[in-house]
Scaffold this active site. Sequence first.
Site, PDB file in Angstrom:
ATOM      1  CE  LYS A  41      -4.247   3.070  15.236  1.00 62.01           C
ATOM      2  NZ  LYS A  41      -5.717   2.963  15.323  1.00 62.01           N
ATOM      3  N   GLY A  42       0.050   0.402  10.637  1.00 59.67           N
ATOM      4  CA  GLY A  42      -0.036  -0.615   9.592  1.00 59.67           C
ATOM      5  C   GLY A  42       1.022  -1.697   9.607  1.00 59.67           C
ATOM      6  CG  ASP A  98       1.360  -0.622   6.288  1.00 56.10           C
ATOM      7  OD1 ASP A  98       2.134   0.350   6.399  1.00 56.10           O
ATOM      8  OD2 ASP A  98       0.125  -0.500   6.320  1.00 56.10           O
ATOM      9  CG  ASP A 101      -0.578   5.500  -1.578  1.00 55.81           C
ATOM     10  OD1 ASP A 101      -0.440   5.889  -2.735  1.00 55.81           O
ATOM     11  OD2 ASP A 101      -1.697   5.304  -1.072  1.00 55.81           O
ATOM     12  CB  VAL A 151      -4.448  -3.381  -0.417  1.00 57.12           C
ATOM     13  CG1 VAL A 151      -4.381  -3.939  -1.822  1.00 57.12           C
ATOM     14  CG2 VAL A 151      -3.444  -2.240  -0.257  1.00 57.12           C
ATOM     15  CG  ASP A 157      -6.913   1.144   8.454  1.00 58.27           C
ATOM     16  OD1 ASP A 157      -5.820   1.452   7.925  1.00 58.27           O
ATOM     17  OD2 ASP A 157      -7.717   1.993   8.871  1.00 58.27           O
ATOM     18  NE  ARG A 163      -5.371  -0.560  11.904  1.00 62.47           N
ATOM     19  CZ  ARG A 163      -4.709   0.315  11.159  1.00 62.47           C
ATOM     20  NH1 ARG A 163      -3.781  -0.095  10.334  1.00 62.47           N
ATOM     21  NH2 ARG A 163      -4.957   1.606  11.261  1.00 62.47           N
TER      22      ARG A 163
END
Length: 175
Positions: A41-42, A98, A101, A151, A157, A163
Amino acid sequence: MQLPKTMISEEDIRKRVDELAAQISIDYADKDEIVLVGVLKGAFIFLADLSRRLSIPRHIEFIAVSSYEHGSTRSGAVRLVMDVRRSIEGKHVLIVEDIVDTGHTLHYLIDMLKSRNPASVKTCTLLHKEHKTEVDVEIDYLGFSIGDEWVVGYGLDYDEKDRTLPYIGMIDPSD
Ligand code: PRP
């Protein structure tokens, strides 16, 4: 309720998204169309802002993946939860994330989308945690490199919270 501390302000995000959109518009200026694949979703807010600032023809798709988790740690294995709707064969694809990582998600997506014979696959992420890298991935368009902070905001989120904050904030999950 206390708001998360600001790491990247709305204004700084706006400027950087403008710059990325301008660069992407230049790089794809000679192509018929670019297919933006947002990773749910990010990426939904970043994709919405980035796509509206491009000056080239674009088509929007979404994809959703999930990481396998063992307790609280991720195994690195990724599985597809929702696919794009239209064939990407012969298309110029730009994956929009988004955050990168460990790199496992983007690595999986690049491999999977490349196997479908697109004209090209490139990557764009708003944030990158460079020293969390477990698998190297090529990032063609990067917003900001960040440290190991947790973050939230602008699509990201913590346990589905924060979010829709308009900026990137930092939180301490142990608080
Ligand atoms: C986040 C982010 C990336 C992924 C990056 O998604 O949106 O897709 O993690 O992590 P990696 O580089 O370690 O693979 P998340 O699983 O938090 O799901 P969400 O976007 O639905 O919140």
